[in-house]
Write a protein that holds these residues in place. Structure first.
Motif, mmCIF file in Angstrom:
data_model
loop_
_atom_site.group_PDB
_atom_site.id
_atom_site.type_symbol
_atom_site.label_atom_id
_atom_site.label_comp_id
_atom_site.label_asym_id
_atom_site.label_seq_id
_atom_site.Cartn_x
_atom_site.Cartn_y
_atom_site.Cartn_z
ATOM 1 N N PHE A 189 1.183 -0.766 0.113
ATOM 2 C CA PHE A 189 0.076 0.395 -0.007
ATOM 3 C C PHE A 189 0.984 1.385 -0.303
ATOM 4 O O PHE A 189 0.449 1.901 -0.569
ATOM 5 C CB PHE A 189 -0.868 0.128 1.255
ATOM 6 N N VAL A 190 2.179 0.924 0.927
ATOM 7 C CA VAL A 190 2.655 2.641 0.524
ATOM 8 C C VAL A 190 3.432 2.772 -1.097
ATOM 9 O O VAL A 190 3.590 4.029 -0.880
ATOM 10 C CB VAL A 190 3.230 2.438 1.725
ATOM 11 N N THR A 191 3.883 1.713 -1.323
ATOM 12 C CA THR A 191 4.443 1.800 -2.913
ATOM 13 C C THR A 191 3.790 2.866 -3.746
ATOM 14 O O THR A 191 3.731 3.071 -4.634
ATOM 15 C CB THR A 191 5.519 0.365 -3.026
ATOM 16 N N ALA A 192 2.146 1.608 -3.825
ATOM 17 C CA ALA A 192 1.118 2.290 -4.355
ATOM 18 C C ALA A 192 1.154 3.655 -4.700
ATOM 19 O O ALA A 192 0.610 4.314 -5.133
ATOM 20 C CB ALA A 192 0.086 1.070 -3.693
ATOM 21 N N GLY A 193 0.823 4.469 -2.711
ATOM 22 C CA GLY A 193 0.209 5.556 -2.739
ATOM 23 C C GLY A 193 1.656 6.362 -3.381
ATOM 24 O O GLY A 193 1.456 7.926 -3.872
ATOM 25 N N ILE A 194 3.011 5.891 -2.981
ATOM 26 C CA ILE A 194 4.081 6.870 -3.614
ATOM 27 C C ILE A 194 3.855 7.093 -5.018
ATOM 28 O O ILE A 194 4.297 8.180 -5.449
ATOM 29 C CB ILE A 194 5.645 6.092 -3.335
ATOM 30 N N LEU A 195 3.819 5.805 -6.213
ATOM 31 C CA LEU A 195 3.803 6.177 -7.705
ATOM 32 C C LEU A 195 2.509 7.029 -7.443
ATOM 33 O O LEU A 195 2.366 7.581 -9.130
ATOM 34 C CB LEU A 195 3.297 4.360 -7.873
ATOM 35 N N THR A 196 1.032 6.953 -7.113
ATOM 36 C CA THR A 196 0.442 7.629 -7.211
ATOM 37 C C THR A 196 0.413 9.448 -7.340
ATOM 38 O O THR A 196 0.635 9.947 -7.817
ATOM 39 C CB THR A 196 -0.610 7.139 -6.404
ATOM 40 N N VAL A 197 1.301 9.538 -6.210
ATOM 41 C CA VAL A 197 2.420 11.253 -5.969
ATOM 42 C C VAL A 197 2.917 11.153 -6.943
ATOM 43 O O VAL A 197 2.065 12.708 -7.225
ATOM 44 C CB VAL A 197 2.893 11.224 -5.000
ATOM 45 N N LEU A 198 3.816 10.705 -7.319
ATOM 46 C CA LEU A 198 4.158 11.361 -8.686
ATOM 47 C C LEU A 198 3.287 10.823 -9.681
ATOM 48 O O LEU A 198 3.671 12.005 -10.726
ATOM 49 C CB LEU A 198 5.285 10.120 -8.801
ATOM 50 N N LEU A 199 2.485 10.314 -10.136
ATOM 51 C CA LEU A 199 1.258 10.294 -11.508
ATOM 52 C C LEU A 199 0.616 11.751 -11.276
ATOM 53 O O LEU A 199 0.469 12.249 -12.204
ATOM 54 C CB LEU A 199 0.081 9.538 -11.179
ATOM 55 N N GLY A 200 0.300 12.137 -9.793
ATOM 56 C CA GLY A 200 -0.178 13.873 -9.570
ATOM 57 C C GLY A 200 0.235 14.528 -10.489
ATOM 58 O O GLY A 200 -0.038 15.663 -10.853
#
Length: 447
Positions: A189-200
């Motif tokens: 979940f932490v990794t998925a969250g970091i990738l999402t911030v980069l997408l933003g």
């Protein structure tokens, strides 16, 4: 007579029309919507990740089916309540700012959910994800109104919305892989969250509120889009309807507004029911292991992705051939509602797990045709009000998302099985079917 806000801004920035007409239009609008497809896919990977990991989380937190239903619904409480306010923000400040803030915010909340130490912290984290994700789909609906020619909005709507089944399908495999690779659901979940911030950050870099503001859009593409907007505004003005921002209240008196909302409510009663409880259904009723659940979820929701893309293309092609908009939309969506209803009835009576997966794949293939609804807010309210109408539509849909996991949880807890839960989905499909047949898809509402 003053020009509507969007048209006035476009006209002020317009380059010489003679040079624009001689060049071949660029296709930035399609690239932008492919990026939105990725965005919505990641959105559904993140929101559906808990369903894939739920067999593990349920054991770790030692919670029963009633609390599982509460946990699954927590996202939808805040997500639904934020829809109308965020729709107003989109119409007021533009979709670019709202969707970027949404993406970065939900990435942070997803990472925080991986650190939850028990049921209550996880519940709070899921509510945080709901708040931050609220701006994504209404922003997409607004961008469809601003960037797409009226003849392309069916494809625009379904490209945008197809991220839901794609994310749900890929998410099953991706989150399963992350859990295995990272040694547990928390780091996944932490990794998925970091990738999402980069997408933003990528969203902020590429998306613009107006085609004229995008450096890669040439004059010919901008003029092609704006010509459609002018034609829409002229037709609406001839009917006594202007393109000014009006908010939500004036639309509440129209049948088509309520049909839009109830159609999306019924649609999400089926989709969110399968998204949240589908993995547990496969685990408990069909005895699939985690890996098999991941691949089955991919097949089921992957069928929904293919169906949605094909449904949008088919609708635009039929309208381009001159077929009446209402006949096209009511025929396609009426057929989809019938197949979904019959398919869900079939799932309740089959015992073979492979047959159940096949039937659910057929259900998702036709269910996702209703993604065409993301073109409806722009049709009913014009570009100026597409955000708030999209927010209202998504509010109604996510009320279904809010109550469905809880209702299914109590049904499963009370009956010890999933038959009556599937019949609840059948009832939702019937509500959807009635709504898609009474909605008028052809004209802007006279407010």
């Amino acid at each position: 007579m003053s020009l509507p806000q969007d048209t006035a801004a476009s006209t002020a920035a317009a380059p010489d029309s003679t040079s624009s007409s001689k060049s071949k239009p660029t296709n930035v609008r399609w690239k932008l919507f492919l990026l939105l497809l990725v965005l919505v896919s990641v959105n559904y990977i993140d929101r559906g990740s808990i369903s894939v990991a739920l067999p593990i989380i349920q054991k770790e937190f030692n919670i029963g089916p009633e609390l599982v239903g509460l946990l699954l619904s927590a996202f939808f409480w805040t997500y639904a309540l934020m829809q109308v306010p965020v729709g107003w923000l989109i119409d007021r400040f533009g979709p670019r700012k709202v969707v970027t803030a949404s993406c970065i915010g939900w990435g942070a909340a997803t990472a925080a959910s991986g650190m939850a130490g028990g049921f209550i912290p996880m519940l709070i984290a899921r509510m945080g994800i709901g708040i931050t994700e609220a701006g994504v789909m209404p922003s997409g609906g607004k961008l469809n109104a601003l960037w797409m020619h009226s003849k392309e909005r069916g494809r625009g709507a379904t490209i945008l919305d197809a991220g839901a089944p794609l994310g749900a399908g890929v998410g099953g495999i991706f989150i399963t892989w992350l859990i295995s690779t990272m040694g547990g659901w928390r780091m996944a979940f932490v990794t998925a969250g970091i990738l999402t911030v980069l997408l933003g950050l990528a969203i902020w870099w590429y998306v613009r509120d107006n085609p004229r503001d995008h450096k890669a859009v040439n004059g010919a593409e901008a003029e092609y889009i704006e010509a459609s907007h002018r034609a829409e505004d002229a037709e609406a003005e001839a009917q006594g309807v202007t393109s000014t921002r009006r908010g939500l209240l004036p639309y509440l008196k129209f049948r088509s507004f309520w049909a839009m909302c109830l159609g999306w409510f019924g649609f999400n009663g089926v989709f969110y029911g399968l998204l949240t409880w589908g993995p547990l259904y496969l685990s408990q009723a069909k005895h699939f292991n985690l890996n098999t659940i991941g691949w089955s979820t991919f097949v089921i929701f992957g069928a929904g992705f293919v169906g949605e893309i094909l449904g949008g293309s088919l609708a635009d092609k039929l309208r381009a051939k001159g077929h009446d908009t209402n006949k096209v939309m009511r025929s396609l969506l009426g057929l989809s509602s019938l197949v979904v209803t019959l398919g869900l009835v079939g799932v309740t009576v089959v015992a073979d797990p492979i047959t159940a997966v096949v039937l659910l794949s057929v259900v998702l293939f036709f269910l996702r045709w209703v993604g065409l609804f993301w073109a409806v807010p722009a049709t009913l309210g014009g570009r100026a009000n597409a955000g708030v109408l999209g927010g209202a539509m998504n509010l109604s849909g996510n009320i279904a998302g809010m109550i469905t996991p809880i209702i299914v949880g109590f049904i499963v807890g009370a009956t010890g099985g999933y038959t009556w839960a599937l019949l609840y989905f059948v009832a939702s499909a019937i509500v959807m079917g009635i709504s898609v047949l009474v909605l008028d898809y052809s004209k802007r509402l006279a407010v």
